[in-house]
Write an enzyme that holds these catalytic residues in place. Structure first.
Site, PDB file in Angstrom:
ATOM      1  CB  ILE A  11      -0.981  -0.008   1.199  1.00 26.13           C
ATOM      2  CG1 ILE A  11      -2.027   1.101   1.039  1.00 26.13           C
ATOM      3  CG2 ILE A  11      -0.245   0.170   2.521  1.00 26.13           C
ATOM      4  CD1 ILE A  11      -2.962   0.908  -0.125  1.00 26.13           C
ATOM      5  CB  SER A  33      10.625  -0.673   5.821  1.00 25.07           C
ATOM      6  OG  SER A  33      10.308  -1.958   5.346  1.00 25.07           O
ATOM      7  NE  ARG A  34       9.376  -6.591   9.575  1.00 23.72           N
ATOM      8  CZ  ARG A  34       8.519  -7.596   9.715  1.00 23.72           C
ATOM      9  NH1 ARG A  34       8.749  -8.531  10.616  1.00 23.72           N
ATOM     10  NH2 ARG A  34       7.452  -7.672   8.947  1.00 23.72           N
ATOM     11  CE  LYS A  87      -8.368  -0.029   3.950  1.00 21.14           C
ATOM     12  NZ  LYS A  87      -8.622  -1.471   3.930  1.00 21.14           N
ATOM     13  CG  ASP A 165      -7.796  -4.926   4.901  1.00 18.93           C
ATOM     14  OD1 ASP A 165      -7.130  -4.271   5.717  1.00 18.93           O
ATOM     15  OD2 ASP A 165      -7.589  -4.890   3.661  1.00 18.93           O
TER      16      ASP A 165
END
Length: 301
Positions: A11, A33-34, A87, A165
């Protein structure tokens, strides 16, 4: 304004990064971020380190799955940063209420975003319905989870919400455009035998409103809302992007949902305000509380 983007997954890459790049209000100053990163942007693997080192970044946009989002948001708020939430805004209503209270206490902006409300046809649909008497509302939201969440098992874990979702996007539109509040009265939730969250749901609300959500649809995807009134019929297609009134096209346009969210966030920060509407999440919570459970075939990606 500088913004840090936390969670560089699908996303973020598909929507957030392009929206920020195209905006005159924002500069993507850091990512967390990993494993993911954005070319030319400072990349952090450690969230706490980013907050400590980049005190020049006033805004954090969280693109993480809902399960870890509360802790990240709370840290940002307590560090004096404005926070933008993907969201759904939390796993639970208590999380959202807590974050809203913490943001108010800290004097920072909290924006619980609902990207589907920014779809091209939503605002004109709301305006058309404002003085209408609603007789029936039918929501059909069917898509292929393998296409939109490939291999993302978190959606079927507790807190991932399953078919809600995407379904919460429909609820965000319905609660935006209808001129009256609605409440859930019954629900049937279908759970794969090997999963913790539903893959399909049938919802019945007050005021003649019903919804069907399904994550098993292959081929063409369906994101439709039909509102019948004493003065005519309104249809929103393609997730709210296309509005039809009494069979005639009334509004349509390109996808600018996330551009709209970032424009709204800029307005909120400048005004020193927050926007935390948890209404769509209320209906999801009610579905889990009121819904009867049906076990269906196991699901694997």
């Amino acid at each position: 304004m500088k913004v840090a983007l936390v969670g560089i997954g699908k996303i973020a890459r598909d929507q957030h990064v392009p929206a920020i790049a195209d905006s005159g209000d924002w500069e993507l100053a850091a990512t967390v971020s990993r494993s993911g990163s954005v070319t030319g942007v400072a990349a952090f693997h450690d969230y706490d380190a980013m907050l400590a080192e980049r005190t020049d970044i006033p805004v954090v946009s969280l693109c993480l799955p809902p399960q870890p989002r509360f802790d990240y948001a709370l840290k940002a708020i307590r560090a004096g940063r404005h926070v933008m939430l993907e969201k759904p805004p939390g796993q639970t209503l208590a999380e959202v209420h807590t974050l809203a209270a913490e943001a108010e206490k800290a004097g920072v902006t909290l924006f619980a975003t609902w990207h589907s409300r920014m779809a091209h046809g939503v605002a004109p649909a709301k305006a058309w319905l404002a003085d209408k008497t609603i007789t029936k509302v039918t929501v059909t939201w069917k898509e292929d989870v393998r296409r939109w969440h490939p291999g993302q098992d978190w959606v079927f874990e507790p807190g991932g919400m399953g078919v809600f979702d995407p379904g919460i996007n429909a609820l965000s539109i319905v609660t935006e455009i209808l001129p009256m509040p609605i409440r859930l009265t019954a629900a049937v939730l279908e759970f794969p035998a090997n999963r913790h969250t539903p893959i399909a749901a049938n919802l019945t609300f007050s005021d003649g409103v019903s919804a069907v959500f399904d994550w098993r649809q292959e081929g063409p995807q369906t994101w439709d809302i039909t509102v019948e009134t004493t003065a005519g019929r309104l249809d929103l297609h393609d997730g709210g992007a296309r509005l039809v009134i009494d069979g005639a096209p009334a509004a349509a346009g390109p996808d600018r949902e996330y551009a709209g969210l970032y424009a709204r966030m800029a307005e909120l920060v400048k005004a020193g305000a927050s926007d935390v509407d948890a209404t769509p999440l209320v209906h999801v919570a009610d579905a889990f509380m009121l819904g009867s459970r049906r076990t269906v075939l196991p699901f694997e990606f």
